[in-house]
Design an enzyme around this catalytic site. Structure first.
Site, PDB file in Angstrom:
ATOM      1  N   CYS A  60     -30.044 -49.825  61.473  1.00 30.83           N
ATOM      2  CA  CYS A  60     -28.760 -49.764  61.694  1.00 30.83           C
ATOM      3  C   CYS A  60     -28.212 -50.965  62.574  1.00 30.83           C
ATOM      4  O   CYS A  60     -26.899 -51.316  62.090  1.00 30.83           O
ATOM      5  CB  CYS A  60     -28.508 -48.548  62.386  1.00 30.83           C
ATOM      6  SG  CYS A  60     -29.318 -47.062  61.704  1.00 30.83           S
ATOM      7  N   ASP A  92     -30.687 -41.855  65.664  1.00 28.11           N
ATOM      8  CA  ASP A  92     -30.661 -40.517  64.852  1.00 28.11           C
ATOM      9  C   ASP A  92     -31.745 -40.160  63.995  1.00 28.11           C
ATOM     10  O   ASP A  92     -32.445 -39.100  64.026  1.00 28.11           O
ATOM     11  CB  ASP A  92     -29.477 -39.976  64.692  1.00 28.11           C
ATOM     12  CG  ASP A  92     -28.332 -40.083  65.746  1.00 28.11           C
ATOM     13  OD1 ASP A  92     -28.672 -40.544  66.716  1.00 28.11           O
ATOM     14  OD2 ASP A  92     -27.135 -39.766  65.500  1.00 28.11           O
ATOM     15  N   CYS A 133     -25.381 -48.087  64.806  1.00 29.64           N
ATOM     16  CA  CYS A 133     -25.754 -46.556  64.818  1.00 29.64           C
ATOM     17  C   CYS A 133     -24.680 -45.773  65.475  1.00 29.64           C
ATOM     18  O   CYS A 133     -23.967 -46.071  66.525  1.00 29.64           O
ATOM     19  CB  CYS A 133     -27.253 -46.361  65.260  1.00 29.64           C
ATOM     20  SG  CYS A 133     -27.996 -44.808  65.190  1.00 29.64           S
ATOM     21  N   ASP A 134     -24.634 -44.475  65.393  1.00 29.21           N
ATOM     22  CA  ASP A 134     -23.674 -43.461  65.663  1.00 29.21           C
ATOM     23  C   ASP A 134     -23.080 -43.610  66.775  1.00 29.21           C
ATOM     24  O   ASP A 134     -21.748 -43.765  67.153  1.00 29.21           O
ATOM     25  CB  ASP A 134     -24.204 -41.950  65.417  1.00 29.21           C
ATOM     26  CG  ASP A 134     -24.812 -41.790  64.036  1.00 29.21           C
ATOM     27  OD1 ASP A 134     -24.701 -42.806  63.003  1.00 29.21           O
ATOM     28  OD2 ASP A 134     -25.014 -40.751  63.624  1.00 29.21           O
ATOM     29  N   LYS A 135     -23.984 -43.513  67.909  1.00 32.06           N
ATOM     30  CA  LYS A 135     -23.330 -43.240  69.588  1.00 32.06           C
ATOM     31  C   LYS A 135     -22.941 -44.405  69.795  1.00 32.06           C
ATOM     32  O   LYS A 135     -22.011 -44.669  70.861  1.00 32.06           O
ATOM     33  CB  LYS A 135     -24.363 -42.575  70.307  1.00 32.06           C
ATOM     34  CG  LYS A 135     -25.077 -41.454  69.581  1.00 32.06           C
ATOM     35  CD  LYS A 135     -24.071 -40.179  69.285  1.00 32.06           C
ATOM     36  CE  LYS A 135     -24.659 -39.222  68.241  1.00 32.06           C
ATOM     37  NZ  LYS A 135     -25.374 -39.650  67.213  1.00 32.06           N
ATOM     38  N   CYS A 205     -26.514 -46.370  58.279  1.00 34.19           N
ATOM     39  CA  CYS A 205     -26.811 -45.315  57.002  1.00 34.19           C
ATOM     40  C   CYS A 205     -25.229 -45.291  56.117  1.00 34.19           C
ATOM     41  O   CYS A 205     -24.389 -45.506  56.611  1.00 34.19           O
ATOM     42  CB  CYS A 205     -27.052 -43.972  57.615  1.00 34.19           C
ATOM     43  SG  CYS A 205     -28.442 -43.826  58.518  1.00 34.19           S
ATOM     44  N   GLU A 455     -28.660 -33.254  66.572  1.00 32.98           N
ATOM     45  CA  GLU A 455     -28.273 -32.812  65.211  1.00 32.98           C
ATOM     46  C   GLU A 455     -29.494 -31.987  64.555  1.00 32.98           C
ATOM     47  O   GLU A 455     -30.602 -32.254  64.808  1.00 32.98           O
ATOM     48  CB  GLU A 455     -28.135 -34.050  64.625  1.00 32.98           C
ATOM     49  CG  GLU A 455     -26.898 -35.064  65.203  1.00 32.98           C
ATOM     50  CD  GLU A 455     -26.644 -36.196  64.491  1.00 32.98           C
ATOM     51  OE1 GLU A 455     -25.630 -36.672  64.582  1.00 32.98           O
ATOM     52  OE2 GLU A 455     -27.442 -36.638  63.791  1.00 32.98           O
ATOM     53  N   SER A 481     -25.867 -33.807  61.561  1.00 36.45           N
ATOM     54  CA  SER A 481     -25.655 -35.192  61.027  1.00 36.45           C
ATOM     55  C   SER A 481     -24.640 -35.206  59.893  1.00 36.45           C
ATOM     56  O   SER A 481     -23.979 -34.176  59.494  1.00 36.45           O
ATOM     57  CB  SER A 481     -26.945 -35.632  60.381  1.00 36.45           C
ATOM     58  OG  SER A 481     -26.738 -36.821  59.642  1.00 36.45           O
TER      59      SER A 481
END
Length: 570
Positions: A60, A92, A133-135, A205, A455, A481
């Protein structure tokens, strides 16, 4: 006497860094900085921090080292001096379904804190944050909010889709393959084959999961240069986008344009509309609440519902639709979504982007590729209302979030199957003891109880992979997620560990999820719920010390964004 750099007047754009670099009394600091290769000429210029979240544990963020060089090139071309630094990230996808997943949401706070500390400690004049990545995405915005210095966030781009048997696949397909294997409908060799092609290189992702949801949100929020986030990670044009981000950061520094001038209540509404219109991740709720908190902008969880209710879904993106982020880029990018929303006045057109344009101008500049099918006309939407809803009721007095994109069910009523952790639930899924009609309840996975609000993709994807996705529902004080689909309700607040009504549930209690009525309820009287809670006591904390215990002690409810800062604004 020979002239020295001390004799030159400070560049007026060095509003902060002059205190570090200018004058004879700063000679020790200059000596240290020269030890890292900076020259007198470098130190006479405005200093722009370049924050990366590079890490080798996932694809990511993997291209950020290379992108940082291009950001720094852009800063230098515009007359600034870049200084690169890095912070952490937690994958994640890698940690999903393990204790490691508890670290994910906690990392958002640590990333925001560490960026803030480096910038405060070194008095940078501006800041570019590279995220993936997400966070890392909300964390960077949260740090900018606290600092309120000129800066922006650049998403390092989405991963390309993998190919398996002539079709596109993403990490979502791998998680669901695990469920299919448990159900006996896919061999271990087939799972291995999908696993080996699903992630073909660097980038976050590929579906409209949390990373791409938040990337789109940042375009509409105005804190990312419109159109640059959407360039896929490994496209050659991403390098030039990074250089442009560096040049733009220097313009912001020169003009003293701060994040607080861009991120307003109107721009937050725009970001929420983007999440709703793209069938985006429910994590968008959590993160936009946190961003609003850091900017000191009042925002209630129910406002996501009112915006989603008036916002049609116009982007067919996985997991609810057919396409991935690279397809959206080829189709014409986020600007296509913006343009459709602008047709109905569903975005505030006068909100400004960090690149200087308004949302209305960005919408007018949208150029759809010929024959594109990713974004549809708002006159013929994929769904008349947005991809999420906020429910309340006697099981979630403070509110919870249900994702609507990717399934048609809006009502489910059934007996509770209560599990005290994700692992407990996954064991039941693995043993195929979940029955059609059940309402799966996973509790003690909230922000404080987890801690870290894991998640549940490991569980939800396995359920879908087993073919049970349309026959059960799931509620949790944890979260999901962006790849999750099906009738899944997360962020239940108050959480079980803090005495929320979800802690009172027992196996067999009849639970009803009614999206149209916006309720999550159990067939118990208020007196019965109160009596059960009177006999309840919180479990022992999972962690007695360290960062996880600190987080659990500080974190606010999910309905407030699961933030740890004690007050709004900074």
């Amino acid at each position: 006497m020979a002239e020295t750099p001390y004799d030159r007047p400070s560049d007026p754009a060095k509003r902060r860094s002059a205190a570090i670099t200018d004058g004879p009394d700063r000679a020790p600091a200059r000596a240290m900085l020269k030890g890292t290769g900076f020259t007198d000429e470098d130190l006479a210029q405005p200093i722009v921090g370049v924050a990366t979240t590079w890490i080798e544990t996932m694809p990511c963020n993997l291209n950020q080292r290379a992108l940082a060089e291009h950001v720094k090139r852009g800063v230098r071309e515009a007359g600034g001096t870049p200084m690169e630094f890095n912070t952490i990230s937690v994958s994640d996808g890698v940690s999903m379904g393990t204790e490691g997943m508890r670290a994910s949401l906690v990392s958002r706070e640590v990333i925001a804190d560490s960026i803030e500390l480096v910038v405060r400690g070194h008095l940078f004049d501006g800041l570019v944050c590279l995220v993936g990545c997400d966070k890392t995405i909300p964390a960077a915005v949260m740090a900018l909010a606290r600092l309120d210095i000129p800066g922006l966030v650049l998403y390092n781009g989405s991963i390309a889709a993998g190919r398996y048997e002539g079709r596109d696949v993403t990490i979502q397909d791998v998680f669901e393959a695990v469920g299919a294997h448990l159900a006996g409908t896919m061999s271990a060799a087939e799972v291995h084959a999908i696993e080996s092609v699903a992630c073909p290189g660097a980038g976050a992702c590929g579906g409209q999961f949390t990373a791409n949801t938040m990337s789109m949100a940042l375009d509409l929020l105005g804190i990312s240069p419109a159109g640059l986030n959407g360039i896929p990670a490994l496209r050659p044009e991403k390098d030039e986008a990074a250089a442009e981000a560096g040049r733009l950061a220097m313009r912001l520094v020169r003009d003293d344009v701060r994040p607080s001038a861009l991120v307003t209540r109107e721009s937050i509404d725009n970001a929420i509309a983007g999440v709703a219109a793209s069938g985006g991740s429910t994590n968008g709720v959590l993160h936009l609440l946190a961003i609003a908190h850091e900017f000191g902008i009042p925002l209630e969880i129910d406002e996501f519902d009112s915006i989603a209710e008036r916002t049609p879904v116009v982007a067919s993106l996985k997991p609810g639709g057919e396409y991935v982020a690279t397809d959206l880029y080829e189709a014409g990018g986020v600007a296509l979504v913006t343009a459709e929303l602008a047709k109905r006045g569903l975005v505030h057109g006068d909100a400004r982007n960090v690149d200087g344009r308004t949302i209305a101008e960005i919408a007018r500049d949208a150029r759809p590729a010929e024959g594109q099918k990713v974004v549809v006309s708002i006159d013929e939407p994929l769904s008349p209302t947005g991809g999420l809803a906020i429910l309340r009721g006697n099981l979630s007095p403070l509110g919870c979030v249900v994702k609507l994109a990717g399934h048609e069910r809006r009502l489910h009523r059934g007996p509770a199957r209560v599990f005290e952790s994700e692992e407990e639930c996954f064991a039941a899924v693995k043993s195929r003891s979940i029955r059609a009609g059940d309402v799966i309840v996973i509790r003690y996975e909230g922000p404080a109880g987890g801690p870290g609000m894991r998640e549940m993709l490991h569980v939800t994807a396995a359920i879908v992979g087993e073919g049970m996705g349309e026959e059960i529902a799931l509620i949790t004080d944890g979260r999901f997620s962006g790849a999750t689909h099906g009738l899944m309700v997360g962020h239940v607040a108050p959480e079980a560990a803090r005495g929320g009504p979800i802690a009172a549930l027992r196996d067999g209690d009849i639970v009803a999820i009614d999206v149209d009525d916006r309720t999550l309820s159990v067939d118990l009287s208020e007196e019965e719920i109160a009596a059960r809670l009177a006999d309840w006591s919180p479990p022992e904390p999972r962690y007695q010390g360290g960062v996880m215990a600190k987080y659990a002690a500080l974190v606010r409810p999910a309905s407030e964004g699961a933030v740890t800062t004690p007050h709004q604004g900074g």
